[in-house]
Design a protein around this motif. Structure first.
Motif, PDB file in Angstrom:
ATOM      1  N   ASP A  33       0.847  -1.194   0.000  1.00 43.92           N
ATOM      2  CA  ASP A  33       0.000   0.000   0.000  1.00 43.92           C
ATOM      3  C   ASP A  33       0.884   1.245   0.000  1.00 43.92           C
ATOM      4  OD1 ASP A  33      -1.863  -1.679   2.563  1.00 43.92           O
ATOM      5  OD2 ASP A  33      -2.272  -1.701   0.401  1.00 43.92           O
ATOM      6  N   MET A  34       0.275   2.374  -0.387  1.00 40.86           N
ATOM      7  CA  MET A  34       0.972   3.650  -0.317  1.00 40.86           C
ATOM      8  C   MET A  34       0.049   4.696   0.273  1.00 40.86           C
ATOM      9  SD  MET A  34       3.410   3.941  -3.647  1.00 40.86           S
ATOM     10  CE  MET A  34       4.387   5.153  -2.742  1.00 40.86           C
ATOM     11  N   ALA A  35       0.647   5.740   0.818  1.00 43.57           N
ATOM     12  CA  ALA A  35      -0.162   6.747   1.496  1.00 43.57           C
ATOM     13  C   ALA A  35       0.567   8.081   1.533  1.00 43.57           C
ATOM     14  CB  ALA A  35      -0.473   6.296   2.921  1.00 43.57           C
ATOM     15  N   TRP A  36      -0.213   9.100   1.835  1.00 43.34           N
ATOM     16  CA  TRP A  36       0.316  10.426   2.151  1.00 43.34           C
ATOM     17  C   TRP A  36      -0.011  10.721   3.614  1.00 43.34           C
ATOM     18  CZ3 TRP A  36       3.419  13.227  -0.914  1.00 43.34           C
ATOM     19  CH2 TRP A  36       3.441  12.945  -2.281  1.00 43.34           C
ATOM     20  N   TYR A  37       0.989  11.184   4.339  1.00 43.79           N
ATOM     21  CA  TYR A  37       0.830  11.661   5.699  1.00 43.79           C
ATOM     22  C   TYR A  37       1.221  13.131   5.731  1.00 43.79           C
ATOM     23  CZ  TYR A  37       0.340   7.039   7.916  1.00 43.79           C
ATOM     24  OH  TYR A  37      -0.119   5.810   8.335  1.00 43.79           O
ATOM     25  N   ARG A  38       0.861  13.791   6.810  1.00 41.04           N
ATOM     26  CA  ARG A  38       1.323  15.165   7.005  1.00 41.04           C
ATOM     27  C   ARG A  38       1.575  15.409   8.487  1.00 41.04           C
ATOM     28  NH1 ARG A  38      -4.238  18.549   5.496  1.00 41.04           N
ATOM     29  NH2 ARG A  38      -5.430  17.989   7.383  1.00 41.04           N
ATOM     30  N   GLN A  39       2.448  16.374   8.714  1.00 45.11           N
ATOM     31  CA  GLN A  39       2.753  16.761  10.087  1.00 45.11           C
ATOM     32  C   GLN A  39       2.866  18.275  10.152  1.00 45.11           C
ATOM     33  OE1 GLN A  39       6.173  14.870  11.886  1.00 45.11           O
ATOM     34  NE2 GLN A  39       5.390  15.291  13.932  1.00 45.11           N
TER      35      GLN A  39
END
Length: 117
Positions: A33-39
């Protein structure tokens, strides 16, 4: 090994759009799977959107209807189209991949997105 390199961040006014790209290289066949995260500053890293094996996607409630995640397998690239941006979307955005069951275990270096009001 899998390597991820993000691009496309920048400064945009509220209501504007940006498209983030994540170039994937290495042992791509291992990716599940792939994803985008943010902080954001002084906040925990949070999941923004995920592209799962089988083609399904999921989104954080805060971005539903505004962001779209997509994968171009021919170009080995993951995208995040961000529309109707808000100041609260300001954060460092990270591309992530999962090569085994469990947590996302491969990360890019991040790209800064700043939305001005």
């Amino acid at each position: 090994q899998v390597q991820l390199v993000e691009s496309g961040g920048g400064l945009v006014q509220a209501g504007g759009s940006l498209r983030l790209s994540c170039s994937v290289s290495g042992t791509i066949f291992r990716i599940i799977d792939m994803a985008w995260y943010r902080q954001a500053p002084e906040k925990q890293r949070e999941l923004v959107a995920a592209s799962l094996r089988g083609g399904s996607t999921n989104y954080a409630d805060s971005v539903k209807g505004r962001f779209t995640i997509s994968r171009d397998y021919a170009r080995n690239t993951l995208y995040l189209q961000m529309d109707s941006l808000k100041p609260e979307d300001t954060a460092v955005y990270y591309c992530a991949a999962r090569t085994r069951l469990g947590v996302y275990n491969v990360w890019g270096q991040g790209t800064q997105v700043t939305v001005s009001s």
